[in-house]
Design a protein around this motif. Sequence first.
Motif, PDB file in Angstrom:
ATOM      1  N   TRP A  44       0.828  -1.201   0.000  1.00  0.00           N
ATOM      2  CA  TRP A  44       0.000   0.000   0.000  1.00  0.00           C
ATOM      3  C   TRP A  44       0.862   1.251   0.000  1.00  0.00           C
ATOM      4  N   GLU A  46       0.585   4.820   1.946  1.00  0.00           N
ATOM      5  CA  GLU A  46      -0.140   5.305   3.124  1.00  0.00           C
ATOM      6  C   GLU A  46      -0.170   6.826   3.203  1.00  0.00           C
ATOM      7  N   ALA A  69      -3.918   3.442   1.576  1.00  0.00           N
ATOM      8  CA  ALA A  69      -4.221   3.246   3.000  1.00  0.00           C
ATOM      9  C   ALA A  69      -4.270   4.595   3.697  1.00  0.00           C
TER      10      ALA A  69
END
Length: 208
Positions: A44, A46, A69
């Motif tokens: 991911w 973030e 995320a």
Amino acid sequence: MTRLTAMREHLGDDFPLMVDANQQWDRPSAMRMCRAMEPFNLVWIEEPLDAYDYLGHAELARVIDTPIATGEMLASVAEYVKLIEHQSCDIIQPDAPRVGGITEFLKLTTLAAQAGLTLAPHFAMEIHCHLAATYPIEPWVEHFDWLDPLFNERMAIADGRMIVSDRPRLGVTLSEQLRAWTVDSCVITGAERTVAPANAGIYPRRAT
């Protein structure tokens, strides 16, 4: 990209690797950076944008193949509802202490599960290991050793997975070091309440 390239070459193509932008990009920069990171097979990316930029995160989640995320900075179930309703992320990162405790955390994770989101709670693994274990979609849990001095026990990890303790309650007991650092406390019994002064005492993420 030099550091990201070096890490991927060092770890190999299959090792889980994430990037955390810590809300540092504006929308054009985030779009440009996220697209540039697509070849690195990240688990991911973030917080590419401000935590409350629901629409910006939603656009990234819509057009970028790498999962987005976010959520660790939000502080109420209502704020997470906006995140979920706007489809602002693929991976949601609630923080139980920040959102209001275990009950509020479970409220929002019920909504997250209904939306099909992956769960990766923020920090406080001593609480989140137990809560993440109740989630119907395989979650992630962050691992930090920063809070080790506060507890007598340590979280167990094997083969990259955090083991849920079979000890009572959360499975940890407070250390003498914590008690030595505590400057005040409060006792709540029934309707009677003794409140500690403001700012008194101390306030005590599978592993990544």
